[in-house]
Design a protein around this motif. Structure first.
Motif, PDB file in Angstrom:
ATOM      1  N   TRP A 177       0.814  -1.211   0.000  1.00 14.97           N
ATOM      2  CA  TRP A 177       0.000   0.000   0.000  1.00 14.97           C
ATOM      3  C   TRP A 177       0.851   1.266   0.000  1.00 14.97           C
ATOM      4  O   TRP A 177       0.331   2.368  -0.174  1.00 14.97           O
ATOM      5  CB  TRP A 177      -0.903   0.033   1.231  1.00 14.97           C
ATOM      6  N   GLY A 178       2.156   1.127   0.239  1.00 12.80           N
ATOM      7  CA  GLY A 178       2.997   2.299   0.417  1.00 12.80           C
ATOM      8  C   GLY A 178       3.012   2.696   1.880  1.00 12.80           C
ATOM      9  O   GLY A 178       2.512   1.963   2.744  1.00 12.80           O
ATOM     10  N   PRO A 179       3.558   3.862   2.197  1.00 16.46           N
ATOM     11  CA  PRO A 179       3.653   4.285   3.602  1.00 16.46           C
ATOM     12  C   PRO A 179       2.317   4.270   4.347  1.00 16.46           C
ATOM     13  O   PRO A 179       2.264   3.961   5.535  1.00 16.46           O
ATOM     14  CB  PRO A 179       4.212   5.709   3.500  1.00 16.46           C
ATOM     15  N   GLY A 180       1.227   4.567   3.644  1.00 13.92           N
ATOM     16  CA  GLY A 180      -0.076   4.622   4.306  1.00 13.92           C
ATOM     17  C   GLY A 180      -0.556   3.283   4.827  1.00 13.92           C
ATOM     18  O   GLY A 180      -1.371   3.225   5.758  1.00 13.92           O
ATOM     19  N   GLY A 181      -0.066   2.197   4.233  1.00 10.82           N
ATOM     20  CA  GLY A 181      -0.505   0.878   4.673  1.00 10.82           C
ATOM     21  C   GLY A 181      -0.140   0.569   6.102  1.00 10.82           C
ATOM     22  O   GLY A 181      -0.831  -0.195   6.789  1.00 10.82           O
ATOM     23  N   HIS A 182       0.932   1.161   6.580  1.00 18.90           N
ATOM     24  CA  HIS A 182       1.366   0.902   7.955  1.00 18.90           C
ATOM     25  C   HIS A 182       0.523   1.660   8.975  1.00 18.90           C
ATOM     26  O   HIS A 182       0.659   1.434  10.179  1.00 18.90           O
ATOM     27  CB  HIS A 182       2.848   1.264   8.102  1.00 18.90           C
ATOM     28  N   ASP A 183      -0.358   2.536   8.483  1.00 19.09           N
ATOM     29  CA  ASP A 183      -1.247   3.257   9.380  1.00 19.09           C
ATOM     30  C   ASP A 183      -2.574   2.527   9.607  1.00 19.09           C
ATOM     31  O   ASP A 183      -3.362   2.929  10.461  1.00 19.09           O
ATOM     32  CB  ASP A 183      -1.539   4.658   8.825  1.00 19.09           C
ATOM     33  N   PHE A 184      -2.823   1.460   8.832  1.00 17.78           N
ATOM     34  CA  PHE A 184      -4.058   0.701   9.036  1.00 17.78           C
ATOM     35  C   PHE A 184      -4.070   0.107  10.447  1.00 17.78           C
ATOM     36  O   PHE A 184      -3.047  -0.358  10.940  1.00 17.78           O
ATOM     37  CB  PHE A 184      -4.175  -0.444   8.036  1.00 17.78           C
ATOM     38  N   ASP A 185      -5.233   0.086  11.049  1.00 17.22           N
ATOM     39  CA  ASP A 185      -5.351  -0.571  12.353  1.00 17.22           C
ATOM     40  C   ASP A 185      -5.283  -2.089  12.217  1.00 17.22           C
ATOM     41  O   ASP A 185      -4.929  -2.788  13.172  1.00 17.22           O
ATOM     42  CB  ASP A 185      -6.670  -0.165  13.029  1.00 17.22           C
TER      43      ASP A 185
END
Length: 269
Positions: free
Chosen positions: A193-201
């Motif tokens: 997902w890119g950097p944003g994927g690591h922000d998923f809960d």
């Protein structure tokens, strides 16, 4: 069971040349394709339903941010499917001028490029029917495909029916001076997902909660994989997956292993 396994685990791969294109190699992730992952969206939470990528919106699954279209054909096909929807089957029917909006997407060089995607309305994709809607929660396009007796890939944006299978393309220059094209098939994990994927809960592919399907991915996603690779290439891939399945994996998906262990644990009376 909702906890995710650590990333960057061992994977095993297989390579073969496309039967229909001897200059294209398929490089496939056996660890992913032989995993027991399966989508759990729509299940009742008490039976291990999808927690969603945002803990405050568990009922919306991964439909929060809308879907990026791949090209003009993808948009045109989806728009044709939208014409089949009615106020009774689509919660947000005629609440907007267009379902397609302009956005940007990061390319392989890390640069932002213009892109088009599905509109986001009230915190989720415009096609997402919310909990309590008469026709049921979930993707209106997916539900319409089920009513029409066709595969959802015929109505939904490409990224929606491909996930969480990831297909990439690249060229490789070999030591003998030849160039080949490579089609990569693997897991669409958080990093994809890119950097944003690591922000998923929460994200399903790394969680044992979603690794309880009766069939491995290469069989449960046979239609999608055949569309991504072509029938002959998929048939060859399926042969290799079945052979590896019979022999036993060297590097099974840790989320599938954890799910099996959980199911095998004796229950307290």
């Amino acid at each position: 069971m909702t906890d995710e396994v650590e990333p960057n685990f061992d994977r095993e791969w297989v390579e073969f040349f496309d039967p229909d294109d001897p200059e294209t190699m398929v490089r496939a992730d056996l660890t992913w394709l032989l995993s027991s992952w399966g989508c759990i969206f729509g299940r009742h939470p008490e039976s291990g339903g999808c927690p969603g990528i945002e803990k405050d919106q568990p009922a919306d699954g991964c439909c929060l941010h809308g879907a990026f279209y791949t090209d003009a054909d993808d948009i045109a096909r989806t728009r044709q499917a939208v014409k089949k929807l009615t106020p009774e089957t689509w919660q947000l029917y005629r609440r907007f001028k267009d379902t397609v909006v302009d956005d940007t997407l990061e390319n392989s060089e890390g640069e932002e490029e213009p892109a088009r995607k599905t509109a986001v309305v009230d915190g989720a994709c415009v096609f997402h029917n919310r909990e309590g809607f008469g026709a049921g929660a979930g993707c209106a396009l997916h539900q319409q495909a089920m009513r029409d007796g066709v595969h959802p890939m015929e109505y939904k944006p490409e990224v929606c029916w491909q996930l969480p299978v990831k297909r990439d393309f690249k060229s490789e220059h070999r030591a003998d001076g030849t160039d080949i094209e490579v089609t990569l098939i693997t897991e669409f994990d958080r990093a994809s997902w890119g950097p944003g994927g690591h922000d998923f809960d929460w994200w399903c592919t790394g969680s044992p909660l979603a690794h309880t399907a009766a069939e491995p991915v290469y069989r449960s996603y046979a239609t999608e994989l055949a569309a991504l690779l072509g029938k002959n290439a998929y048939d060859r891939l399926a042969e290799l997956c079945a052979e590896r399945e019979d022999r036993g994996q060297i590097a099974p998906h840790p989320a599938s292993v954890a799910a099996r262990r959980h199911l095998e644990m004796p229950r307290r009376l």
